[in-house]
Design a protein around this motif. Structure first.
Motif: not given
Length: 305
Positions: A95, A99, A102, A106, A119, A135-136, A139, A149
């Motif tokens: 993370g 973004t 990341s 990943t 992340l 953002h999350f 990903i 998270l």
């Protein structure tokens, strides 16, 4: 996703088991300020065999991710996967507050065979809750890896709310959260999350309390030196021997607190890297802008150990 981590279906929910005790692993350096691969290999063995770590977080904050290059991170992921050889899960710290980067990191980590990704909440940018969700989500949609998270408002300034965490928990491969905001937030998330979504304490000093209110386990720093005892405390708690678990927590609390304040606040991982150097795992060096403990701080850590 590896066969060993393929999610099981339980009443329509999905579950990934990374274990109760996970260690946020340091990155040992040599005298040239480069990664000490020999010490790293021995450290992985030690954390698995002696300290009972069920998963290792590689290149997280404790691993000094802010000062590791992308090449070094990929080398660490690859080395950890190969050296652990299935004895524990390897979770890559991929993370950042970018973004796109990341996502790319990943995806590269996934190709190296890691078992999951941690992340962190985007730092410095100060995104809104909607921005953090986007953002999350972006990903997660770009990988099949299970994602944990990481909410750490003390470092990221912004905090991922319980409501946003629960919304993200509905995404299939977001399987847990490392929570450092408050016990109240741990309680709320654990009480309202989908079946199989796991909450991990991100603070050693509140691990006992977090499990009492529904956390599944801990992502720990102190487990470098007290993992076996922490595993025992967690098991005693789960088996209903609360008094014994409480006594173990009381015994460990000075260590939990001291690794972050010795006697003044000392940025992680300076204290634990020094502690591990005393056990023969690296030289204790940290990269600037962090500094190694002073003579007085070293004496304090020696007393703790």
């Amino acid at each position: 996703m590896s066969d060993g981590l393929r999610r099981s279906i339980e009443g329509g929910s999905t579950v990934v088991d990374f274990g109760r005790l996970m260690t946020a692993m340091i990155t040992p350096f040599n005298d040239q300020d480069e990664i000490d691969w020999e010490a790293t290999g021995r450290l992985i063995d030690y954390l698995i065999d002696e300290q009972k770590s069920e998963s290792l977080i590689v290149c997280g904050t404790t691993g000094e991710s802010p000062t590791l290059s992308e090449e070094e991170k990929l080398q660490m992921f690859d080395f950890a996967v190969k050296h652990a050889a299935g004895r524990c899960k390897i979770i890559a710290g991929t993370g950042s507050n970018n973004t796109k980067h990341s996502i790319q990191l990943t995806q590269q980590a996934a190709k190296l065979g890691v078992d999951g990704a941690l992340l962190v909440v985007p730092y410095y940018n100060k995104p809104s809750q909607a921005g953090m969700y986007a953002h999350f989500k972006a990903i997660a949609e770009a990988t099949e890896l299970p994602i944990i998270l990481y909410n750490v408002p003390g470092r990221s300034v912004v905090s991922l709310s319980a409501a946003t965490t629960l919304k993200l928990a509905e995404i299939d491969n977001i399987v847990g959260t490392k929570e450092c905001a408050s016990i109240e937030q741990v309680t709320h998330i654990a009480g309202h999350a989908p079946e199989g979504f796991r909450v991990y304490s991100g603070d050693d000093a509140t691990c006992f309390a977090a499990i009492a209110v529904g956390a599944y386990g801990v992502i720990s720093v102190a487990s470098h030196v007290a993992g076996d005892e922490m595993a025992g405390m967690i098991q005693a708690h789960l088996q209903g021997d609360y008094q014994h678990a409480a006594r173990m927590n009381q015994k460990l609390l000075p260590l939990f607190q001291g690794l972050f304040a010795c006697p003044d606040p000392l940025p992680n991982p300076a204290a634990v890297k020094y502690a591990m150097s005393r056990r023969g795992y690296g030289n204790g060096n940290v990269r600037l802008p962090l500094l190694a403990p002073s003579a007085a701080e070293r004496a304090f850590i020696d007393a703790l150990l």
